[in-house]
Design a protein around this motif. Sequence first.
Motif, short mmCIF file in Angstrom:
data_model
loop_
_atom_site.label_atom_id
_atom_site.label_comp_id
_atom_site.label_asym_id
_atom_site.label_seq_id
_atom_site.Cartn_x
_atom_site.Cartn_y
_atom_site.Cartn_z
N VAL A 99 0.85 -1.18 0.00
CA VAL A 99 0.00 0.00 0.00
C VAL A 99 0.89 1.24 0.00
CG1 VAL A 99 -1.81 1.27 1.23
CG2 VAL A 99 -1.77 -1.25 1.27
N GLU A 100 0.68 2.09 -1.00
CA GLU A 100 1.44 3.33 -1.05
C GLU A 100 0.93 4.27 0.04
OE1 GLU A 100 1.30 5.06 -4.88
OE2 GLU A 100 2.20 3.34 -5.91
N GLY A 101 1.87 4.77 0.82
CA GLY A 101 1.46 5.60 1.94
C GLY A 101 0.91 4.74 3.07
N ARG A 102 0.42 5.37 4.10
CA ARG A 102 -0.11 4.63 5.24
C ARG A 102 -1.55 5.02 5.54
NH1 ARG A 102 1.55 0.14 6.65
NH2 ARG A 102 0.78 0.50 8.77
N ASP A 103 -2.24 5.62 4.58
CA ASP A 103 -3.60 6.05 4.88
C ASP A 103 -4.57 4.89 4.70
OD1 ASP A 103 -5.05 6.78 1.89
OD2 ASP A 103 -2.86 6.56 1.99
N LYS A 104 -5.64 4.94 5.46
CA LYS A 104 -6.64 3.87 5.48
C LYS A 104 -7.35 3.72 4.15
CE LYS A 104 -10.96 2.70 7.87
NZ LYS A 104 -11.88 3.13 8.94
N ALA A 105 -7.66 4.84 3.49
CA ALA A 105 -8.39 4.78 2.22
C ALA A 105 -7.61 4.02 1.15
CB ALA A 105 -8.70 6.20 1.74
N SER A 106 -6.30 4.23 1.10
CA SER A 106 -5.47 3.53 0.11
C SER A 106 -5.45 2.03 0.40
CB SER A 106 -4.05 4.09 0.13
OG SER A 106 -4.03 5.44 -0.26
N ALA A 107 -5.35 1.68 1.68
CA ALA A 107 -5.33 0.26 2.05
C ALA A 107 -6.65 -0.41 1.70
CB ALA A 107 -5.03 0.11 3.53
N LEU A 108 -7.78 0.26 2.00
CA LEU A 108 -9.08 -0.31 1.67
C LEU A 108 -9.24 -0.47 0.16
CD1 LEU A 108 -11.44 1.58 4.17
CD2 LEU A 108 -11.03 -0.89 4.07
N GLY A 109 -8.79 0.53 -0.59
CA GLY A 109 -8.87 0.45 -2.05
C GLY A 109 -8.06 -0.71 -2.60
N ALA A 110 -6.86 -0.92 -2.05
CA ALA A 110 -6.01 -2.02 -2.51
C ALA A 110 -6.65 -3.36 -2.19
CB ALA A 110 -4.64 -1.91 -1.85
N ILE A 111 -7.25 -3.48 -1.00
CA ILE A 111 -7.90 -4.73 -0.62
C ILE A 111 -9.08 -5.02 -1.53
CG2 ILE A 111 -9.23 -5.88 1.20
CD1 ILE A 111 -7.48 -4.39 3.25
N GLU A 112 -9.92 -4.03 -1.78
CA GLU A 112 -11.10 -4.24 -2.62
C GLU A 112 -10.70 -4.63 -4.04
OE1 GLU A 112 -15.42 -2.19 -3.62
OE2 GLU A 112 -13.77 -0.91 -2.94
N SER A 113 -9.70 -3.96 -4.60
CA SER A 113 -9.25 -4.30 -5.96
C SER A 113 -8.72 -5.72 -6.02
CB SER A 113 -8.16 -3.32 -6.40
OG SER A 113 -8.66 -2.00 -6.51
N PHE A 114 -7.96 -6.11 -4.98
CA PHE A 114 -7.42 -7.47 -4.94
C PHE A 114 -8.55 -8.50 -4.87
CE2 PHE A 114 -6.26 -11.10 -2.24
CZ PHE A 114 -5.23 -11.65 -3.00
#
Length: 384
Positions: A99-114
């Motif tokens: 996950v680029e950066g440490r923000d929650k929104a980026s992590a959620l987006g990466a999980i959903e795409s995966f």
Amino acid sequence: MYDQYYGFSGRPFQLTPDPDFYFESGSHKKAMSYLGYGLNQGEGFIVITGEVGAGKSTLVAHLMERIDRAALTVAQIVTTALDGEELIHVVAAAFGLEVEGRDKASALGAIESFLQDEARAGRRCLLVVDECQNLDLTALEELRMLSNFQLGAHPLLQSLLLGQPEFRRTLAHHPDLEQLRQRIIASHHLEALDADEVEDYIHHRLTHVGWDGRPLFEDGLLSALYGATDGIPRRVNQVMNRLLLLGAIEEQDAVGTAMLDAVLAEMSADQSRGSRAEPSPLSIEPDAASPASDKDIDSVPAAEVAALLAERDARTADLEAAINELQAAGAQGSVASEVGVDEAHVNEALSRIEQRLAEQERSFRHVLTMLIEWLEEDPSREAA
């Protein structure tokens, strides 16, 4: 050590979960049925709870051996006291996502795409979360939110939650977890083994490593073992490890309740010492010419070993003093016999020596047991 002495092909009572030693008690059989039903549903939450050492991790390890990895992608996490945002990043890492950066929104987006990519490839995703009793309420809410991810009408993530009894109580009664409760499709509490199952469990694990009846278990031993462990598998393993180690040290081909009592007394003493003082590390320095000289060898987390060695030295000094006393008494023996002096002094000295010898033997045996356990619990320590 004891596996070599008794001719076993391995250590039957290791504490780390090993699916090869999976034992299906009545409660474990029910748990596997619930797991099978829940996984067939492909959505929501499956909850398995049990006491510490009841076999939850071994159950999951057994399950992982049975699933089709081509059809099911599994991520496993063991939680500490995580809040909601921390949990999201841990889940992303468990699925191997950067996950680029440490923000929650980026992590959620990466999980959903995966999850969407896995669904399009025909694979379902399962998240296994262990030690759920440690989770913050916000983390449990984030798990519920993750279960909302869908591709069309197809749910993208199913979760298996493992925890101790307090987690079961939290789920059942906390007013803020009503929405999560509604999504639990299967739940089971692992019970301890009963007395008959403890006997079967021990025989099952021993047979797996080639046990041929040696050592022999004397009458009453296994029922006493059940009473001492309450049928909790990890406790059974702990006691059996110490019992077989004692049998090997004393070169016994049969073990009985007297040896069990000695082991339980030693384990109780270990716990008492650990509660009285904070351990200080006792380092083992490798020889410069040894194969381990270029490796870091862990510190021995055993202040009690140092204490026992000091106790041994003190008893050795006492023993030497008693021997000198006896020799002095012996040198005066002829004079004593001539004048008719009572020999009670000599007999008293002999009695003290015998008592001290017995105490020192117990002390040596305890030190040896603890050192062997420390060396065997991590293969990297064999060089030490």
